[in-house]
Write an enzyme that holds these catalytic residues in place. Structure first.
Site, PDB file in Angstrom:
ATOM      1  N   LYS A 284      76.328  74.860  75.945  1.00  0.00           N
ATOM      2  CA  LYS A 284      77.697  75.375  75.890  1.00  0.00           C
ATOM      3  C   LYS A 284      78.384  75.210  77.251  1.00  0.00           C
ATOM      4  CE  LYS A 284      76.460  78.437  72.146  1.00  0.00           C
ATOM      5  NZ  LYS A 284      75.935  79.715  71.698  1.00  0.00           N
TER       6      LYS A 284
ATOM      7  N   GLN B 152      75.137  85.558  73.707  1.00  0.00           N
ATOM      8  CA  GLN B 152      74.151  84.742  72.998  1.00  0.00           C
ATOM      9  C   GLN B 152      73.198  85.650  72.204  1.00  0.00           C
ATOM     10  OE1 GLN B 152      74.068  81.281  72.926  1.00  0.00           O
ATOM     11  NE2 GLN B 152      72.486  81.553  71.388  1.00  0.00           N
TER      12      GLN B 152
ATOM     13  N   ASP C 199      83.239  83.410  69.213  1.00  0.00           N
ATOM     14  CA  ASP C 199      82.209  83.170  68.189  1.00  0.00           C
ATOM     15  C   ASP C 199      82.696  83.608  66.804  1.00  0.00           C
ATOM     16  OD1 ASP C 199      79.839  81.886  68.722  1.00  0.00           O
ATOM     17  OD2 ASP C 199      78.802  83.654  69.517  1.00  0.00           O
TER      18      ASP C 199
END
Ligand code: NDP
Length: 285
Positions: A53, A97, A120
């Protein structure tokens, strides 16, 4: 013999267009989008995702920071970090994460992220906006899958789509987006009787299970489009593999995504797109 859907290429072209957009945004607003990724612990899978990422963000010109914490961090400490990032106007995207250590309530953490920075799209408000067809951020993997289908020229409307898997982050939102694109959608799961009978009806088969080679060639309708979301370690070779028996399935399907190089790169590219979109919403509000 099927055509391989090259997710790497499609993702690369999306990243290139985002990079060009970031240059323009910088000219116009004098700054660039800013993404903060939080990594708790040292899980090798998570470390590798976070590295990917950061690399993509840097390549596009998105400012990015990875905050790393030991897995002894308390829930309160993590929530305090998020509150600080929420309050910082210069930050456009916050990503935690997953998975988090067991002593931290993931739902609480996801809910703590400011909805407009939730790149997200796991925050309950973004989930609700997806199901209510209201403006909001779309989750990266499902969004990437629809983009892959459209870029490949696959007609979704009127097709029989089967999604295997019903998780909140992949199966369910993919099914909803396929439905919004006017497919007739069936969602299968671990309690589905005769999975093969269901998957063989699919013109578009999306598999998000997490079990190597669970979907075999005989479970695929000849000429189907197969999207393999799964990421597993091949017990024979130790390499990454999907949920679909790729070598056999590609003889039957019209189009198929490889693992790696299919859905994975699209997930990251869509995360970058969400970060840019979040920045644009901020500067144009
Ligand atoms: P989950 O474990 O949350 O969900 C798995 C789903 O598969 C569940 O709905 C489960 O059914 C179903 N399932 C399990 N066994 C069977 C079976 N034998 N037959 C039919 N269905 C079954 O996983 P995720 O959705 O989070 O992820 C799925 C896969 O996708 C994983 O390999 C993950 O690593 C990968 N992934 C890849 C991404 C990418 O960018 N490429 C992004 C996110 C995930 P039930 O609900 O009944 O338990």
């Amino acid at each position: 013999m099927s055509e391989i859907i090259n997710g790497k290429e499609v993702a690369k072209s999306l990243r290139e267009s985002l990079a060009a957009q970031v240059v323009e945004l910088n000219k116009r607003y004098g700054c660039t989008p800013n993404l903060v990724v939080i990594l708790v612990g040292e899980d090798p899978g998570s470390v590798s995702y976070v590295t990917g990422k950061a690399k993509a963000a840097t390549e596009i010109g998105i400012r990015n920071t990875t905050l790393r914490y030991p897995d002894t961090i308390t829930e309160k400490e993590l929530l305090d970090v998020i509150a600080e990032l929420n309050a910082n106007e210069d930050i456009d995207g916050i990503l935690v994460q997953l998975p988090l250590p067991k002593h931290i309530d993931e739902d609480k953490v996801i809910k703590a992220i400011a909805v407009e920075k939730d790149v997200d799209a796991f925050h309950p408000e973004n989930v609700a906006s997806l199901w209510l067809k209201q403006p909001g951020t779309q989750p990266c993997t499902p969004k990437g899958i629809i983009k892959l289908l459209k870029t490949t020229g696959v007609e979704i409307a009127g097709k029989e789509a089967v999604v295997v898997g019903r998780s909140n982050i992949v199966g369910l939102p993919v099914a909803k987006l396929l439905l919004d694109n006017n497919a007739t959608v069936t969602v299968a799961h671990s309690r589905t009787h005769n999975l093969a009978e269901v998957t063989r009806r699919a013109d578009i088969l999306v598999v998000a299970i997490g079990r190597e080679r669970l979907v075999t060639a005989d479970m695929i309708k000849p000429g189907a489009v197969v999207i393999d979301v799964g990421v597993n370690r091949d017990s024979r070779t130790g390499k990454l593999c999907g949920d679909v028996d790729y070598d056999m399935a590609k003889e039957v399907a019209a189009y198929i995504t490889p693992v790696p190089g299919g859905v994975g790169p699209m997930t990251i590219a869509c995360l970058m797109e969400n970060t840019v979109e979040s920045f644009i919403k901020k500067v144009t509000k």
